[in-house]
Design a protein around this motif. Structure first.
Motif: not given
Length: 181
Positions: A15-22
């Motif tokens: 869950a990478d909130m900095d890159r919006n990658h889930y």
């Protein structure tokens, strides 16, 4: 008789909130006989922090002309090259010529010494990023290493949290060199 690689299975939720990658990834890692748990877990960390379409582990230590991790586009061009450890100047120059972006992650206690020796030789490499994983974080990640792992990686505001069923580790990488824009 040569020693064979040890196989590790990793169920990795990112869950990478900095890159919006889930995403969820089921990874199979071959750990070279000379590789430590710290180095293997540094590979898992860099995979998690850079996960995207086309990311893959390579043959790594078994192949001198490949990084630990790369991302290739649909044409086969290397867009991201990730090396773990203390690569020499020649290797980093070659990588910068072959890939759009290169990241080197140092994870040992001798990182500062290595960096002082080569940093002036790398100033013109505009697509190179050099990062340092603090020794305490590296050792804590190594403690998570098991033949079968279930890990979660949460990234927010430049920090990563790697969690297993029993532990949660904060990872803040130190930037030694940023790419020039």
């Amino acid at each position: 008789m040569t020693l064979k690689a040890t196989i590790y299975k990793v169920d990795l939720q990112i869950a990478d909130m900095d890159r919006n990658h889930y995403t969820d990834h089921n990874l199979t890692l071959a750990r070279h006989p000379s590789e430590t748990d710290e180095r293997m877990m540094a590979r898992v960390l860099m995979y998690a922090l850079n996960a995207q379409e086309g990311i893959a582990f390579t043959r790594g230590l078994s192949e001198a002309d490949e990084p630990e991790i790369w991302v290739k586009d649909l044409t086969g061009q290397i867009t991201l090259w990730i090396d773990i450890g203390q690569p020499d100047e020649v290797r980093l120059r070659k990588a910068c010529g072959r890939a759009g972006q290169v990241i080197a992650l140092c994870h040992s206690s001798s990182c500062e010494l290595w960096w002082k020796q080569i940093q002036n030789k790398l100033t013109r490499l505009t697509n190179l990023t050099v990062l340092q994983l603090p020794v305490a974080s590296s050792q804590a990640l190594a403690a998570l290493a098991e033949r079968t792992m279930r890990l979660q990686c949460l990234v927010q505001d430049g920090e990563a949290w790697i969690s297993s069923d029993t532990q949660r580790i904060r990872v803040k990488l130190k930037t030694l060199k940023e790419p020039q824009r």
